[in-house]
Design a protein around this motif. Structure first.
Motif, PDB file in Angstrom:
ATOM      1  N   THR A  49       0.847  -1.192   0.000  1.00 50.85           N
ATOM      2  CA  THR A  49       0.000   0.000   0.000  1.00 50.85           C
ATOM      3  C   THR A  49       0.886   1.247   0.000  1.00 50.85           C
ATOM      4  O   THR A  49       1.950   1.259   0.623  1.00 50.85           O
ATOM      5  CB  THR A  49      -0.903   0.006   1.254  1.00 50.85           C
ATOM      6  N   GLY A 107      -3.695  -1.072  12.831  1.00 45.55           N
ATOM      7  CA  GLY A 107      -3.069  -2.065  13.717  1.00 45.55           C
ATOM      8  C   GLY A 107      -1.739  -2.504  13.157  1.00 45.55           C
ATOM      9  O   GLY A 107      -1.650  -2.927  12.001  1.00 45.55           O
ATOM     10  N   GLY A 108      -0.663  -2.369  13.932  1.00 46.35           N
ATOM     11  CA  GLY A 108       0.665  -2.813  13.498  1.00 46.35           C
ATOM     12  C   GLY A 108       1.065  -2.144  12.206  1.00 46.35           C
ATOM     13  O   GLY A 108       0.974  -0.913  12.063  1.00 46.35           O
ATOM     14  N   GLY A 110      -0.453  -1.891   9.637  1.00 47.79           N
ATOM     15  CA  GLY A 110      -1.623  -1.189   9.078  1.00 47.79           C
ATOM     16  C   GLY A 110      -1.667   0.291   9.421  1.00 47.79           C
ATOM     17  O   GLY A 110      -2.468   1.035   8.857  1.00 47.79           O
ATOM     18  N   PRO A 113      -0.756   2.360   5.972  1.00 48.46           N
ATOM     19  CA  PRO A 113      -1.800   2.693   4.984  1.00 48.46           C
ATOM     20  C   PRO A 113      -2.965   3.505   5.534  1.00 48.46           C
ATOM     21  O   PRO A 113      -3.653   4.181   4.757  1.00 48.46           O
ATOM     22  CB  PRO A 113      -2.271   1.320   4.487  1.00 48.46           C
ATOM     23  N   GLY A 133      -2.577   0.772  17.172  1.00 45.44           N
ATOM     24  CA  GLY A 133      -2.143  -0.216  18.159  1.00 45.44           C
ATOM     25  C   GLY A 133      -0.965  -1.026  17.675  1.00 45.44           C
ATOM     26  O   GLY A 133      -0.793  -1.259  16.473  1.00 45.44           O
ATOM     27  N   PHE A 167      -6.215  -4.186  23.106  1.00 47.91           N
ATOM     28  CA  PHE A 167      -6.331  -4.115  21.656  1.00 47.91           C
ATOM     29  C   PHE A 167      -7.025  -2.822  21.200  1.00 47.91           C
ATOM     30  O   PHE A 167      -7.786  -2.222  21.965  1.00 47.91           O
ATOM     31  CB  PHE A 167      -7.158  -5.292  21.129  1.00 47.91           C
ATOM     32  N   ILE A 195      -7.504  -0.847   9.156  1.00 48.68           N
ATOM     33  CA  ILE A 195      -6.491  -1.564   8.361  1.00 48.68           C
ATOM     34  C   ILE A 195      -5.480  -2.189   9.327  1.00 48.68           C
ATOM     35  O   ILE A 195      -4.959  -1.521  10.222  1.00 48.68           O
ATOM     36  CB  ILE A 195      -5.739  -0.644   7.369  1.00 48.68           C
ATOM     37  N   GLY A 196      -5.214  -3.471   9.104  1.00 47.29           N
ATOM     38  CA  GLY A 196      -4.273  -4.184   9.963  1.00 47.29           C
ATOM     39  C   GLY A 196      -4.360  -5.665   9.675  1.00 47.29           C
ATOM     40  O   GLY A 196      -4.848  -6.073   8.613  1.00 47.29           O
ATOM     41  N   PRO A 198      -5.738  -9.352   9.373  1.00 42.78           N
ATOM     42  CA  PRO A 198      -7.132  -9.763   9.158  1.00 42.78           C
ATOM     43  C   PRO A 198      -7.880 -10.064  10.452  1.00 42.78           C
ATOM     44  O   PRO A 198      -9.051  -9.732  10.588  1.00 42.78           O
ATOM     45  CB  PRO A 198      -6.998 -11.022   8.295  1.00 42.78           C
ATOM     46  N   MET A 201      -9.072  -6.824  11.744  1.00 41.57           N
ATOM     47  CA  MET A 201     -10.162  -6.232  10.952  1.00 41.57           C
ATOM     48  C   MET A 201     -11.472  -6.986  11.223  1.00 41.57           C
ATOM     49  O   MET A 201     -12.531  -6.378  11.323  1.00 41.57           O
ATOM     50  CB  MET A 201      -9.784  -6.235   9.472  1.00 41.57           C
ATOM     51  N   ALA A 203     -12.185  -8.461  14.020  1.00 45.18           N
ATOM     52  CA  ALA A 203     -12.622  -8.076  15.366  1.00 45.18           C
ATOM     53  C   ALA A 203     -13.274  -6.687  15.355  1.00 45.18           C
ATOM     54  O   ALA A 203     -14.286  -6.474  16.016  1.00 45.18           O
ATOM     55  CB  ALA A 203     -11.436  -8.114  16.327  1.00 45.18           C
ATOM     56  N   LEU A 219      -8.394  -4.928   2.293  1.00 52.35           N
ATOM     57  CA  LEU A 219      -7.939  -6.323   2.299  1.00 52.35           C
ATOM     58  C   LEU A 219      -6.612  -6.491   1.569  1.00 52.35           C
ATOM     59  O   LEU A 219      -6.325  -5.792   0.591  1.00 52.35           O
ATOM     60  CB  LEU A 219      -9.005  -7.222   1.663  1.00 52.35           C
TER      61      LEU A 219
HETATM   62  P1  NAD Z   1      -0.058  -7.270  15.065  1.00 53.55           P
HETATM   63  O1  NAD Z   1      -0.314  -8.713  15.120  1.00 53.55           O
HETATM   64  O2  NAD Z   1       1.094  -6.708  15.784  1.00 53.55           O
HETATM   65  O3  NAD Z   1      -1.402  -6.515  15.536  1.00 53.55           O
HETATM   66  C1  NAD Z   1      -1.491  -5.121  15.499  1.00 53.55           C
HETATM   67  C2  NAD Z   1      -2.620  -4.687  16.385  1.00 53.55           C
HETATM   68  O4  NAD Z   1      -3.846  -5.209  15.898  1.00 53.55           O
HETATM   69  C3  NAD Z   1      -2.523  -5.159  17.824  1.00 53.55           C
HETATM   70  O5  NAD Z   1      -1.667  -4.347  18.571  1.00 53.55           O
HETATM   71  C4  NAD Z   1      -3.958  -5.094  18.270  1.00 53.55           C
HETATM   72  O6  NAD Z   1      -4.331  -3.816  18.722  1.00 53.55           O
HETATM   73  C5  NAD Z   1      -4.723  -5.436  17.000  1.00 53.55           C
HETATM   74  N1  NAD Z   1      -5.117  -6.834  17.033  1.00 53.55           N
HETATM   75  C6  NAD Z   1      -4.356  -7.916  16.740  1.00 53.55           C
HETATM   76  N2  NAD Z   1      -5.076  -9.057  16.948  1.00 53.55           N
HETATM   77  C7  NAD Z   1      -6.300  -8.667  17.387  1.00 53.55           C
HETATM   78  C8  NAD Z   1      -7.480  -9.360  17.770  1.00 53.55           C
HETATM   79  N3  NAD Z   1      -7.557 -10.701  17.762  1.00 53.55           N
HETATM   80  N4  NAD Z   1      -8.538  -8.635  18.172  1.00 53.55           N
HETATM   81  C9  NAD Z   1      -8.491  -7.277  18.197  1.00 53.55           C
HETATM   82  N5  NAD Z   1      -7.407  -6.559  17.822  1.00 53.55           N
HETATM   83  C10 NAD Z   1      -6.335  -7.249  17.442  1.00 53.55           C
HETATM   84  O7  NAD Z   1       0.004  -6.764  13.606  1.00 53.55           O
HETATM   85  P2  NAD Z   1       1.209  -6.849  12.577  1.00 53.55           P
HETATM   86  O8  NAD Z   1       2.109  -7.983  12.911  1.00 53.55           O
HETATM   87  O9  NAD Z   1       1.794  -5.539  12.329  1.00 53.55           O
HETATM   88  O10 NAD Z   1       0.314  -7.230  11.345  1.00 53.55           O
HETATM   89  C11 NAD Z   1       0.838  -7.519  10.200  1.00 53.55           C
HETATM   90  C12 NAD Z   1      -0.327  -7.922   9.312  1.00 53.55           C
HETATM   91  O11 NAD Z   1      -1.020  -6.767   8.829  1.00 53.55           O
HETATM   92  C13 NAD Z   1       0.130  -8.717   8.155  1.00 53.55           C
HETATM   93  O12 NAD Z   1      -0.713  -9.846   8.074  1.00 53.55           O
HETATM   94  C14 NAD Z   1      -0.102  -7.787   7.002  1.00 53.55           C
HETATM   95  O13 NAD Z   1      -0.370  -8.494   5.855  1.00 53.55           O
HETATM   96  C15 NAD Z   1      -1.270  -6.973   7.475  1.00 53.55           C
HETATM   97  N6  NAD Z   1      -1.359  -5.691   6.759  1.00 53.55           N
HETATM   98  C16 NAD Z   1      -2.505  -5.430   6.130  1.00 53.55           C
HETATM   99  C17 NAD Z   1      -2.616  -4.295   5.349  1.00 53.55           C
HETATM  100  C18 NAD Z   1      -3.860  -4.074   4.591  1.00 53.55           C
HETATM  101  O14 NAD Z   1      -3.858  -3.323   3.648  1.00 53.55           O
HETATM  102  N7  NAD Z   1      -4.947  -4.693   4.989  1.00 53.55           N
HETATM  103  C19 NAD Z   1      -1.580  -3.395   5.279  1.00 53.55           C
HETATM  104  C20 NAD Z   1      -0.426  -3.647   6.013  1.00 53.55           C
HETATM  105  C21 NAD Z   1      -0.328  -4.830   6.746  1.00 53.55           C
END
Ligand code: NAD
Ligand code: FES
Length: 293
Positions: A49, A107-108, A110, A113, A133, A167, A195-196, A198, A201, A203, A219
């Motif tokens: 993204t 999230g993370g 995410g 973007p 987060g 979270f 965005i974060g 799956p 998202m 949750a 997505l």
């Molecule tokens: P992570 O696992 O560290 O989670 C980040 C945050 O998401 C957590 O701090 C929490 O607040 C929340 N979270 C996580 N699990 C949760 C749950 N079960 N219920 C509620 N909240 C919850 O995230 P990460 O390691 O940075 O994630 C990387 C992922 O993000 C990869 O799978 C990547 O593909 C995806 N991503 C998606 C996009 C997109 O466009 N959708 C963009 C960038 C990254």
């Protein structure tokens, strides 16, 4: 034409920020869109993204996590190096209009973007409440940018090292239950965009659904061509097959089949692990073969 890396830095361990000279992409980029890049002519195509763009300077900013062979190779590049292809901008831009009060959840990884979307929504006159987060404070990034792009910013960490201990969904739930009321005492959150990972998202969608708040997620399924031809990015939304690259990447969160998304994302994990192991073995081999001085 190749694309020169102008700046590259490790934001937090294994998470990299890269600014690339890509004038044609930068001129057309809009919040919510992505690019597909290929490091060299034999490389794997990876979707990323667009985390920021500057049409005047002709640059785009990408944030990526070192998770597999290709992202590890990308991370090894430095300012001055080039990338063979950067195709884009791809996908539909985010809907940017005056909705009222919008909650932006990152999230993370995410967080990257969600940033240009929050910024554009604020510029369009919305009250933007952002919730970002991370697992821990030491891997949280772009707090300063998100602060500027938001009317209000909440931070959460899974381990409690910064902000709310828990979270992002805890804060969203709290805002929906107690935080936002208009003069008639009604809920005044008009839209949520998340965005974060799956699982996050899914949750967020679960939290907002009982409140009937329109919720959008971006997505990130496996992609190959990015133009709707290969079918790799197919997702199920409201029981209908959609291609995330041309129909998305944003969809109604309450209609997305997250279970299918997650199972398709895990489909090639054994192959990805094998490619990474092979790459690691060959770099150990190369290091061992290097002459010592
Ligand atoms: P992570 O696992 O560290 O989670 C980040 C945050 O998401 C957590 O701090 C929490 O607040 C929340 N979270 C996580 N699990 C949760 C749950 N079960 N219920 C509620 N909240 C919850 O995230 P990460 O390691 O940075 O994630 C990387 C992922 O993000 C990869 O799978 C990547 O593909 C995806 N991503 C998606 C996009 C997109 O466009 N959708 C963009 C960038 C990254
Ligand atoms: Fe091929 Fe979307 S990536 S159809």
């Amino acid at each position: 034409m190749s694309f020169t890396i102008l700046q590259k830095r490790e934001l937090v361990p294994t998470l990299h920020q890269m600014e690339i000279n890509a004038p044609r992409v930068a001129r057309k980029a809009m919040p919510g869109q992505f690019v597909i890049l290929r490091i060299d002519e034999y490389g794997e195509r990876i979707p990323l993204t667009i985390a920021d763009f500057d049409a005047q300077a002709g640059t785009i900013t990408l944030i990526f996590q070192e998770i597999g062979k290709t992202t590890r190779q990308l991370a090894s590049l430095a300012a001055g190096d080039s990338i063979a292809d950067v195709a884009g901008p791809l996908g539909n831009p985010s809907a940017i209009e005056k909705f009222g009060t919008v909650v932006c959840v990152g999230g993370g990884v995410g967080i990257a973007p969600i940033f240009p979307i929050a910024r554009a929504l604020k510029s369009a006159g919305n009250r933007v409440i952002s919730v970002i987060g991370a697992r821990s404070a030491d891997i949280l990034f772009w707090e300063d940018r998100m602060n500027e792009a938001s009317s209000e910013l909440y931070i959460t960490t899974d381990d409690g090292t910064k902000g709310h201990h828990g979270f992002v969904t805890d804060v969203v739930q709290n805002l929906l239950e107690h935080g936002e009321h208009d003069e008639h005492g009604e809920r005044a959150i008009d839209r949520v965009i998340a965005i974060g990972p799956p699982v996050m998202m899914r949750a967020v969608a679960g939290v907002t659904k009982p409140f009937g708040v329109r919720t959008v997620v971006s997505l990130n399924p496996i992609m190959v061509d990015g133009t709707g031809m290969c079918g790799a990015c197919r997702v199920l939304v409201g029981g209908v097959t959609k291609f995330a690259c041309v129909d998305g990447p944003e969809f109604d969160a309450h209609e997305v089949d997250f279970t299918l998304l997650m199972s398709r994302l895990a489909m090639y994990l054994p192959e990805e692990k094998e490619a990474l192991d092979c790459d690691l073995r060959s770099s150990v081999g190369e290091a061992a073969a290097e002459p010592t001085v």
